[in-house]
Write an enzyme that holds these catalytic residues in place. Sequence first.
Site, PDB file in Angstrom:
ATOM      1  N   HIS A   1      41.211  49.491  26.833  1.00  0.00           N
ATOM      2  CA  HIS A   1      40.549  49.917  25.593  1.00  0.00           C
ATOM      3  C   HIS A   1      40.440  51.441  25.503  1.00  0.00           C
ATOM      4  O   HIS A   1      39.332  52.001  25.471  1.00  0.00           O
ATOM      5  CB  HIS A   1      39.156  49.289  25.503  1.00  0.00           C
ATOM      6  CG  HIS A   1      38.963  48.430  24.293  1.00  0.00           C
ATOM      7  ND1 HIS A   1      39.697  47.286  24.065  1.00  0.00           N
ATOM      8  CD2 HIS A   1      38.133  48.562  23.227  1.00  0.00           C
ATOM      9  CE1 HIS A   1      39.311  46.731  22.930  1.00  0.00           C
ATOM     10  NE2 HIS A   1      38.373  47.501  22.384  1.00  0.00           N
TER      11      HIS A   1
ATOM     12  N   ASN B   1      42.250  49.277  19.045  1.00  0.00           N
ATOM     13  CA  ASN B   1      42.919  48.845  20.266  1.00  0.00           C
ATOM     14  C   ASN B   1      43.641  47.507  20.105  1.00  0.00           C
ATOM     15  O   ASN B   1      44.726  47.305  20.661  1.00  0.00           O
ATOM     16  CB  ASN B   1      41.915  48.742  21.409  1.00  0.00           C
ATOM     17  CG  ASN B   1      41.309  50.080  21.763  1.00  0.00           C
ATOM     18  OD1 ASN B   1      41.927  50.914  22.394  1.00  0.00           O
ATOM     19  ND2 ASN B   1      40.061  50.290  21.344  1.00  0.00           N
ATOM     20  N   GLY B   2      43.030  46.573  19.377  1.00  0.00           N
ATOM     21  CA  GLY B   2      43.637  45.249  19.222  1.00  0.00           C
ATOM     22  C   GLY B   2      44.979  45.297  18.537  1.00  0.00           C
ATOM     23  O   GLY B   2      45.962  44.699  19.003  1.00  0.00           O
TER      24      GLY B   2
END
Length: 499
Positions: free
Chosen positions: A315, A321-322
């Site tokens: 992260h 981030n995803g």
Amino acid sequence: MKSVGYAWLLESLQLSAFPLRRPAKVQPVTRIKWIGETLAVPASIAPAADDLLAHLLFGLKHEGINLAILAQALPRIPAAALEAELAKAPNGIYLRKACFLREAFTGEPLHQHAPVRGTFVPLFDPAAYVTLPGERNSRWRVEFNGIGTLEYCATVERTPEVVALLEHGILARAQDFIQSLPAAMMDRAINWAYLHETQDSFAIEKESPSEDKSRKFIQLLRQAHERLPLSEDYLVALQNATLSNPFDRAGAFRHEQNHLASGLQGSAGVTYVPPSPDLCRELMTQLMVLANDAPARIDPLVAAGVISFGFVFLHPFMDGNGRLSRFLIHQTLCRAGALQHGLLLPVSVAMKREERLYLETLQEFSRPAREFWDVRWIDHGQFAFEFTGDPAIYRFWDATAGVRFTLEMAKRALEVELREETAFLQNFDMAMRAVNDSYDVRGSDLATLVMMCLTNNGTVSKNRRKQFLYSVQPEVFDYIEQVCRALLSEQQGEQPVDD
């Protein structure tokens, strides 16, 4: 039941490590064997209760490599204990592995009574793990063949599921499938993949992207084919391009602690805490080196799973981030040269359909990692974080679940998403031609009706009939239904061919 091997080390030394999926226990058996998810060990051959080195060597021999435990346990073993065992068996395979790792983890050289002889031994058994071509240590004649380095390493077990998926040849099948299409159909299928990969990657984050956001993300996906190496500047540029809020845009990897939260109030709502900023930046450096090297040296989909899940667990940004983790699947495959002709496997489309399984896969790491953080609620949105574990839990991690999920989603992206969309486009073209040959209908109206009919199991709804009442003859609605039902029936009657 008395614990043995890694389980004994974990309990006796109170190490920071995730619970073992398959612990070794003393049981009433005559030989070492698996009973369910337990490695059953006869009492007669179990190491003595206080023999730390014996339990460690047992783990190395019978349980494989668990670097998170070994990195914490080996420094606790006195050098004299290892040297005494070396005097008895200087060429012992598992003893050599232990000595190699202890020197790497402590920087303290061990005294060899005689040079090690014999062939080089791989640290990770290639029959049990996915491995990289190794780097040889001539002092202990051990070959380090992990996915990464002894500063950051992921392990991927060759479970039956992983082996079956690797043998399926997903990327070769995808390339063969897309090349089998006519050029115009290929372009339309690929364009569909880029659009829906973008929409569903945002949808997983519970966002609906604007047209501008979608266009920018599609551009990023297409730019992945340029095979640029990962760097902090490149990832920062990618993160900035996916966010519209200027306050969320990063200038570098994060310098503050972030976390993930559910809807619960207070510290109970904190569901995952990634490594501290300093450790995150150190491990991101390692991850980027791995990402730029591994795709050409192991199966690209294995590399993609490791890089994608490794990224999201570190992260490195406060937001975005995803989406970037899923983009990195595509970027890794492109870097490996596994996707030609601009092809994209719409893995986010598959992930959106399997969102629960995606969450469960992420939680296999996030839940046990959360146990090593003391989180204190200060005020709304403000927390104090204290890490009570060991950096080894982030440094050495089991990527098997993430790789298995990545392989499954790539397979689904090809065999369900891409194939279904291509079949839809083919049916759409045939239905348009059939109706145009018999009736004169405005092109945009016909396209809308055929598309809706095909997605509604061959029925033009009452609302659509009312909507086009004054521009389409009544008999055209019935004919569209007749054509679409025939095409769908023929499609459903086709038996899938395993090519």
